[in-house]
Every structure is written in C-alpha cells, then in structure tokens.
Design an enzyme around this catalytic site. Structure first.
Site, PDB file in Angstrom:
ATOM      1  N   ARG A   3      22.754  69.376  44.880  1.00  0.00           N
ATOM      2  CA  ARG A   3      21.565  70.412  44.649  1.00  0.00           C
ATOM      3  C   ARG A   3      21.109  71.170  45.952  1.00  0.00           C
ATOM      4  O   ARG A   3      20.794  72.371  45.794  1.00  0.00           O
ATOM      5  CB  ARG A   3      20.306  69.603  44.150  1.00  0.00           C
ATOM      6  CG  ARG A   3      19.891  68.544  45.273  1.00  0.00           C
ATOM      7  CD  ARG A   3      18.950  67.505  44.464  1.00  0.00           C
ATOM      8  NE  ARG A   3      19.567  66.535  43.623  1.00  0.00           N
ATOM      9  CZ  ARG A   3      19.073  65.628  43.016  1.00  0.00           C
ATOM     10  NH1 ARG A   3      17.673  65.458  43.065  1.00  0.00           N
ATOM     11  NH2 ARG A   3      19.744  64.785  42.462  1.00  0.00           N
ATOM     12  N   LYS A  23      26.959  56.142  50.623  1.00  0.00           N
ATOM     13  CA  LYS A  23      27.279  55.373  49.478  1.00  0.00           C
ATOM     14  C   LYS A  23      27.857  54.155  49.721  1.00  0.00           C
ATOM     15  O   LYS A  23      28.382  53.807  50.998  1.00  0.00           O
ATOM     16  CB  LYS A  23      28.181  56.237  48.448  1.00  0.00           C
ATOM     17  CG  LYS A  23      27.781  57.571  48.069  1.00  0.00           C
ATOM     18  CD  LYS A  23      28.982  58.279  47.488  1.00  0.00           C
ATOM     19  CE  LYS A  23      28.313  59.784  46.725  1.00  0.00           C
ATOM     20  NZ  LYS A  23      27.327  59.590  45.814  1.00  0.00           N
TER      21      LYS A  23
END
Length: 454
Positions: free
Chosen positions: A304, A230
């Site tokens: 996920r 990120k």
C-alpha cells in the site's frame, strides 16, 4: 506436416448428451468405452481404437461449454504427441476451447524440461482475440513464476520497456534517488534498503482523444516483510508479490495488442522490500506524493505504501477510469480463498460491469465493501494516517480504504486484491503464478467503453 494434417477427431460432450452419441457409434467403440466405465463426466477423456489398432478418435467430457477450464484437462489427458480436430462449435464455445487448451498446455520451462508434451489442438482459424487473451494470461504466469534473481526491479523495468518498444508506446522510468526529486517518497522509502534501486515504471500509449484508462500494479519483486520480518513459510513464495504488477502489465499489453480505442497509462512501482541499514522502520513517518504523512505501523504493509504514490500520480491524470491490481493482503484469501479476487470500487457501475463480465467470461471476482468506519483501524497519533494497525479485523477492507485515501474524490476507481497463485497442480491451473480477474477486467473495459478490437 502440421498438426492439422494428422489431427484425429475429438468429440466434445456433456454427460447428458453422451448416451445419445454413444448409441450412434459402432458396436466396438461403444463396448470399448463402456468397458472403461466412461460416462463423459466433466474433466474426463478417453481415446478409442480403430480397426487397425491405432487411435481412431477420442471423447472429451465437459461441463459448462463456455468455461475455458472445462477443456483445460485435454492437453494432458489425451495421448502425448497427438493432435486433435474438434467438432463444429458455437463461436463462444470454440473460443473457450481454444483458451482452455492453451491454459492447460502451459508449463513453466525456464529452468527445466517440462517433460511430457501436451496434446495439440488443430483449429483451422484460431480466434485472434482469444489468442491475445491467452498470451496475456501466460504473460502473468511467466512473470510471477520467475524467481526474483531474474525478475527484480531491473528486469521488470526491461519487460515494460520492451513492450513499449514493440507497441509504439512511450516509456519512462524514475529510478533511485530521482524518486525523491520527483516526489515519490513512499516508493523510495520501501525500496531504498535493497541493492536493486526502486523505480516507478510508466508506459503511455494511444490517442489523446480516446478515453484515458490508468492501470496501476503493485511491483514488489520480493517481500521479506522488511524489519517486521516474515516467517519462513510466509516468505517462501514472495517472488509472487509483484503479481499485481504482472496483471497490470498484461492488461495494458492486451489492450494495445487489440488496438482498443483507449489511451492507456501503465504505472508499476517496482521495488524489493529488503532488510539493510537503510530499511524503513516501524514508527517512522513517511511522506507521500499526495502530501499525506503516513506512520509506519508495520513494514510488511509495504504494498500500500508503493501504491499510494502511484495512485496519487494516477489521480493527477484525471482519467476516465483508474484500476489497480495488487497481491495486497492475506486477509482477502482468508475471506474469499485463493481463487476469488476481492474487488473494491468507489463506483457502483464499474463494480457491476466487472462482476457481470466475470460471469460472462468465467473469470469471477467478488465485490467487497469499502466500509469507511473501519478507517479507525488506521488511526495515527503522530501522522495523518497509519499504514496498518493492531487489529486483525477486516484486513482486506482496511487496506483498500488506505488506498482510497490517495484516490481523488469523484475519480472512478476499482482495486483488485489478487492471490496470483495456484498452490497445487490442477488441469489448466498449474502450481505457480496465475492470472485472476485479468480476462474479466479486459471484458469490463470493452463493455464500459463499448469497444470493438480491430
């Protein structure tokens, strides 16, 4: 001496009701309030003096009387160190006042003195359910606000274990390489690079004869993005990436506190998505508990990955209802903003009940579609499915569709994509961690299973 002994009268009024109330006040009080231009607008407050020059009372301006946020400005707007006795209110409005005051009084105080003490609310008999709901909301805030240094996988483990001990629940943690031995390879893959071992936390509570509800929460205690790193801005608040887990923990704890006639299973995959020699890589194929092989398109789509193993286990339980909470996608925030969680459900009745509950308790969610044609965005040429894809289209929907792949057909399921955060201070919504959709989830459970708490 307690707060009730020194409590001052608090008048709670809408703008429409204020003129009639003002006309009935002594002339000196009316002149004082008029001189300040006070008109009981929502979010306003004004104290007024008595003949001795001390505070004689105050007026609180509100909008929707059933919205807890209508009262949340009071603890800061009224003078510090004062206590206030409200007028007689209808039960629903009284509960909203109690909850809103508690939310407005909260400050995260682990590392510094929060400063000004909030004004106190003096209630003769606080509502027990409302007190437990408030505690659940504050549990989410505390967990999310605590930096990863002090709220990593081990600390989240300790929190759930302590709740289990306090509530007479069974607790189990599957830690480190035991995840591989017990067939949770996706959870292990995401968390294996950290010096803090990944784990799956499980709590079981309740009578086997009662309806079974499994609550799953994403417990990524910090998310660097992995090798798909990120940016600094994107990583800054990633201590909150366990916000879904915080919601799941708080909801389970609330159900236990209220002794709902349910059988509760709580599942929280707790990991840190770190960078190191053992980091999982783009292009790798990761096995999952369900037997679905997943190609890693992006290591920053890690939530996920840990959820899919937990959802597979949840499905094996064949519960009456399966819920999951996750700070899953930035796309949900682009679609709905920071305050409105995105609800996905494969069961129209579950979705309708949650939406209705959200309106009733003023804790809204917004249903989004499980538009299955978008599964094409998760196509893999080497595995059964990819965890992400090149397209930015419908990112929140695509993530929900990925999760649905791991939910058994016919299993009632709902997924809430939450932000779990306030970007700035507002009355009742201090900057930092926030519970969103938690109160409405609890209300939905009581409606769906027609429950009354003891």
């Amino acid at each position: 001496m307690n707060a009730a002994d020194t409590a001052l009268p608090l008048h709670i009024l809408s703008r429409a009701d204020y003129p009639a109330w003002l006309a009935a006040q002594p002339a000196a009080v009316a002149r004082w309030l008029q001189a300040q231009g006070f008109d009981a607008a929502p979010g306003s407050a004004a104290a007024f003096p008595g003949e001795d020059g001390g505070i004689a009372g105050a007026v609180l301006g509100i909008g929707d009387a059933l919205d807890p946020q209508a009262y949340a400005h009071a603890p800061s707007a009224l003078p510090a160190g004062t206590a206030w006795s409200p007028p007689t209110l209808e039960p629903e409005a009284r509960n909203a006042l109690q909850l809103g005051w508690g939310l407005g009084s909260y400050r995260y105080a682990r590392y510094r003195n929060p400063g000004r003490a909030p004004a106190a609310l003096a209630l003769d008999a606080p509502d027990a359910t409302t007190a437990d709901v408030l505690a659940a909301c504050l549990r989410v805030r505390e967990l999310v606000n605590t930096p990863t240094e002090h709220m990593g996988p081990e600390q989240l483990h300790a929190v759930v274990e302590s709740i289990a001990a306090a509530r007479g629940a069974r607790f189990e943690a599957i830690v480190g390489d035991e995840l591989l031995a017990r067939n949770f390879p996706a959870i292990h893959a995401v968390g294996r690079a950290s010096h803090r071992a990944p784990r799956l936390l499980r709590l079981d509570w309740g009578d086997a004869a009662h309806p079974h509800v499994v609550i799953v929460g994403k417990g990524v205690c910090f998310d660097t993005g992995g090798l798909d790193l990120k940016t600094g801005d994107g990583m800054r608040n990633m201590k909150k990436d366990m916000g879904g887990g915080a919601h799941a923990i708080a909801l389970a704890e609330l159900a236990m506190a209220r002794k709902l006639p349910l059988r509760i299973t709580l599942l929280v995959p707790a990991v840190e998505n770190a960078i190191g020699p053992l980091s999982y890589r783009p292009g790798e194929v990761v096995a999952t508990r369900k037997g679905v092989n997943v190609e890693i398109d992006n290591t920053d789509a890690e939530g996920r990955m840990v959820l899919c193993d937990a959802l597979a286990l949840a499905g094996e339980e064949k519960p009456a209802l399966l819920l999951d909470f996750a700070t899953l996608t930035g796309a949900a925030r682009i679609a709905l903003g920071p305050e409105l969680p995105a609800l996905y459900a494969n069961d129209d009745a579950v979705a309708a009940q949650w939406l209705q509950a959200g309106g009733a308790v003023r804790d809204p969610v917004w249903r989004m579609p499980l538009w299955r044609p978008y599964l094409r965005y998760l196509t893999s040429h080497v595995a059964d499915i990819a965890n992400s894809g090149a397209s930015k289209m419908g990112g929140s929907i695509v993530a929900a569709l990925y999760l649905e792949r791991f939910v058994p057909e016919g299993q009632p399921w709902a997924h809430l994509d939450v932000y779990a955060w306030n970007d700035a201070d507002r009355p009742g919504r201090p900057a930092g961690g926030e519970a969103q959709g938690l109160r409405s989830a609890y209300a939905m459970l009581t409606t769906r299973f027609s429950l009354l708490s003891s």
